[in-house]
Design a protein around this motif. Structure first.
Motif, PDB file in Angstrom:
ATOM      1  N   MET A 109       0.813  -0.997   0.088  1.00 33.73           N
ATOM      2  CA  MET A 109      -0.150   0.136   0.231  1.00 33.73           C
ATOM      3  C   MET A 109       0.815   1.278  -0.023  1.00 33.73           C
ATOM      4  SD  MET A 109      -2.904  -1.134   2.707  1.00 33.73           S
ATOM      5  CE  MET A 109      -3.680   0.471   2.408  1.00 33.73           C
ATOM      6  N   LYS A 110       2.032   1.325   0.765  1.00 37.00           N
ATOM      7  CA  LYS A 110       3.018   2.349   0.858  1.00 37.00           C
ATOM      8  C   LYS A 110       3.415   2.754  -0.818  1.00 37.00           C
ATOM      9  CE  LYS A 110       6.865   4.430   3.319  1.00 37.00           C
ATOM     10  NZ  LYS A 110       7.327   4.808   1.967  1.00 37.00           N
ATOM     11  N   SER A 161       0.994   4.260  -2.652  1.00 38.99           N
ATOM     12  CA  SER A 161       0.661   5.713  -2.227  1.00 38.99           C
ATOM     13  C   SER A 161       1.903   6.523  -3.021  1.00 38.99           C
ATOM     14  CB  SER A 161       0.749   5.828  -0.737  1.00 38.99           C
ATOM     15  OG  SER A 161       0.473   7.020  -0.256  1.00 38.99           O
ATOM     16  N   ASP A 162       2.955   5.972  -2.817  1.00 38.54           N
ATOM     17  CA  ASP A 162       4.298   6.691  -3.353  1.00 38.54           C
ATOM     18  C   ASP A 162       4.342   6.742  -4.826  1.00 38.54           C
ATOM     19  OD1 ASP A 162       5.241   6.813  -0.733  1.00 38.54           O
ATOM     20  OD2 ASP A 162       6.653   4.945  -1.274  1.00 38.54           O
ATOM     21  N   ARG A 165       1.529   9.715  -5.528  1.00 40.38           N
ATOM     22  CA  ARG A 165       2.147  10.689  -5.376  1.00 40.38           C
ATOM     23  C   ARG A 165       2.881  11.392  -6.490  1.00 40.38           C
ATOM     24  NH1 ARG A 165       4.615   9.665  -1.356  1.00 40.38           N
ATOM     25  NH2 ARG A 165       2.954  10.068   0.402  1.00 40.38           N
TER      26      ARG A 165
END
Length: 219
Positions: A106-107, A110-111, A114
């Motif tokens: 998930m990180k 998200s990155d 972004r």
């Protein structure tokens, strides 16, 4: 070698590797306990057979067998409890490892979002859409301007329309004239239709009365 040495004495280790190593170690211990339980279960069955065999002929031997059987059962129960604790710990580690991998994925997502969005926000998107609509309107105006003919003479266009209407009327008249003069072709072997009888003229009532009156006066 040095890395493993530092890891053994408290060096920082990758959580994924640590969780994997712990799960492997716990499963190996579970296999060992299962083998021990199988061995104890066999001993319990053997001591039960000895006690039954000596129950009448040698009661002291039968009692000793029952005591050993009881001790094996206590040990088996203890091993079963230890195995249950190990299984629960394995399940906990696997769940924690899965949660960690899910969070890591998930990180990463998200990155990536972004990076894709960059400095984009709702206001900038709205401004961009307004610019697109404005440019689309300009393009439509340009297309209409190119398609139009500002050099055309309105009087000339009316004259051409009148000439076109005259040509259309002339063509229609020619078609009607041609349709009236189309010869009717009668096949040679076709039977002639019987001639229609001439209709008998029917005198009006007033004419009949006038003739009758003239006849009477002549007498």
């Amino acid at each position: 070698m040095m890395a493993s040495f530092m890891s053994y004495f408290g060096g920082r280790k990758d959580p994924k590797v640590a969780a994997r190593d712990a799960i492997v170690s716990l499963r190996q211990q579970l296999q060992l306990l299962e083998k021990k339980e199988e061995h104890l279960q066999k001993k319990i069955e053997d001591e039960a057979k000895k006690a039954k065999t000596n129950a009448v002929s040698n009661k002291s031997a039968a009692m000793a067998a029952l005591k050993r059987k009881k001790a094996h059962e206590v040990e088996l129960e203890r091993l079963s409890g230890s195995r249950l604790q190990l299984e629960m710990q394995v399940n906990t580690l696997e769940s924690a490892n899965l949660n960690a991998e899910t969070l890591s994925a998930m990180k990463k997502g998200s990155d990536a979002l972004r990076v894709i969005h960059g400095d984009m926000n709702a206001d900038k998107v709205a401004d961009t859409m307004d610019q697109i609509m404005e440019q689309r309107g300009i393009a439509e105006e340009i297309s209409n301007a190119i398609a139009s003919n500002p050099l055309a003479d309105p009087g000339e266009e009316e004259e051409l329309l009148a000439e076109l209407n005259g040509l259309e009327e002339e063509v229609l008249n020619e078609r009607l004239a041609g349709a009236n003069h189309v010869p009717v072709h009668i096949p040679p072997n076709a039977n002639k239709a019987p001639e229609a009888r001439q209709p008998v003229a029917v005198e009006d009532d007033e004419e009949a009365q006038l003739r009758e009156l003239q006849a009477q006066l002549a007498l």
